[in-house]
Design an enzyme around this catalytic site. Structure first.
Site, PDB file in Angstrom:
ATOM      1  N   HIS A  37      34.556  -0.840   7.595  1.00 62.26           N
ATOM      2  CA  HIS A  37      34.568  -2.007   8.481  1.00 62.26           C
ATOM      3  C   HIS A  37      35.206  -1.650   9.831  1.00 62.26           C
ATOM      4  CE1 HIS A  37      34.805  -4.187   4.477  1.00 62.26           C
ATOM      5  NE2 HIS A  37      33.762  -4.750   5.028  1.00 62.26           N
ATOM      6  N   GLN A 153      20.052  -4.571   4.347  1.00 66.01           N
ATOM      7  CA  GLN A 153      20.621  -5.732   5.043  1.00 66.01           C
ATOM      8  C   GLN A 153      20.445  -5.600   6.552  1.00 66.01           C
ATOM      9  OE1 GLN A 153      24.440  -7.933   4.119  1.00 66.01           O
ATOM     10  NE2 GLN A 153      25.231  -6.531   5.651  1.00 66.01           N
TER      11      GLN A 153
HETATM   12  O1  PAF Z   1      27.806  -7.110   4.629  1.00 62.01           O
HETATM   13  C1  PAF Z   1      28.539  -8.085   4.355  1.00 62.01           C
HETATM   14  O2  PAF Z   1      29.761  -7.969   4.197  1.00 62.01           O
HETATM   15  C2  PAF Z   1      27.916  -9.470   4.217  1.00 62.01           C
HETATM   16  O3  PAF Z   1      26.665  -9.400   3.588  1.00 62.01           O
HETATM   17  C3  PAF Z   1      27.816 -10.240   5.545  1.00 62.01           C
HETATM   18  C4  PAF Z   1      26.898  -9.557   6.537  1.00 62.01           C
HETATM   19  C5  PAF Z   1      29.208 -10.375   6.164  1.00 62.01           C
HETATM   20  C6  PAF Z   1      27.280 -11.657   5.305  1.00 62.01           C
HETATM   21  O4  PAF Z   1      28.098 -12.391   4.443  1.00 62.01           O
END
Ligand code: PAF
Length: 283
Positions: A37, A153
């Site tokens: 992150h 995603q």
């Molecule tokens: O990747 C994630 O942590 C989640 O899927 C997101 C993009 C924050 C959506 O809740």
């Protein structure tokens, strides 16, 4: 660092920033932050005037038998990490603030979200696209950063932004691994020491499959995937999928494909881990 809990305050604050002519960067997260992150946050920090991060464990992307209640949370630690990485605004709503109890509107991407995690987790992408669309309306960012760790995603979000004309640039950030090669994930904390050692087989085997395809071409793909499946199973992993698709279309890769996504989802014990390798084919 400003902490905002309500949608109304968030949208008003974002509007003020926009009206002052400053750029907004955005990193949506579900908290329990790790170095993966922070790499997204650092990329966004370097580019934005004002950096927003959301911390919200989104209930609509969890299936009924999944780990919503158990999902790891440590808000204080998340705040400390965000302060250290110079985040300006944290948005951390409660679920009842984020969704009306009689919410009946959803955002759904209908193609790229079909295979891989979309097949094993039917509600997942509908929950992701819905919450990300809502967050985009609230934060109004100029750009948002998503990791290649969740490759599907990233592709689904890019498609949603294209199809629904969000005026937002989507930036894909490289997958971050621990020193032993395990892809960083908030769910790694569920693994016992033994499971964690075994789970290294995912990256090892995907890497071997990647090398085989790079050397021998797509004709060697099925054999390489089968070998990877065998290696991962031998390590004690229970395979959800180990497969490869065209990285743009999420269909079978063909000789004209621009790139190949080799992707895996594997359980060790009850923990489901995902990982991938992307090969770009030179034209
Ligand atoms: O990747 C994630 O942590 C989640 O899927 C997101 C993009 C924050 C959506 O809740």
């Amino acid at each position: 660092m400003k902490i905002i809990k309500t949608k109304r305050e968030l949208q008003q604050f974002a509007l003020e920033i926009k009206r002052s002519g400053k750029t907004i960067g955005f990193v949506p997260t579900m908290g329990y932050l790790h170095a993966g992150h922070m790499s997204l946050i650092d990329i966004a920090r370097a580019k934005a005037d004002v950096l927003f991060v959301s911390i919200f464990v989104n209930p609509t992307q969890f299936g009924p038998n999944e780990d919503l209640d158990l999902y790891p949370r440590d808000f204080e630690r998340d705040l400390a990490m965000c302060t250290e990485h110079k985040v300006d605004v944290i948005f951390a709503p409660e679920p009842q603030e984020m969704y009306c109890s009689d919410n009946t509107t959803w955002v759904e991407e209908k193609k790229l979200s079909g295979p891989l995690c979309g097949a094993s987790r039917p509600c997942f992408y509908r929950g992701v696209t819905t919450v990300v669309a809502k967050l985009f309306h609230l934060v109004m960012p100029d750009f948002a950063v998503f990791g290649w760790k969740d490759a599907q995603q990233l592709l689904v979000i890019k498609r949603m932004v294209r199809d629904l004309d969000f005026p937002i640039e989507i930036i894909g950030a490289p997958l971050v691994r621990d020193t032993d090669g395990l892809a960083l994930s908030s769910r790694n904390r569920y693994l016992s020491d033994d499971e964690r050692t075994r789970a290294l087989a995912i990256h090892r085997n995907l890497l071997t499959a990647r090398k085989t395809v790079e050397e021998k071409g797509l004709a060697a793909l099925e054999g390489a995937l089968e070998e990877a499946r065998q290696g991962i199973t031998a390590s004690g992993g229970r395979i959800d999928y180990v497969t490869a698709l065209d990285v743009d279309t999420m269909e079978e890769a063909v000789s004209g494909s621009a790139g190949l996504l080799i992707a895996a989802a594997v359980f060790y014990g009850t923990t489901r881990l995902i990982d991938n390798e992307v090969i770009e084919f030179s034209k």
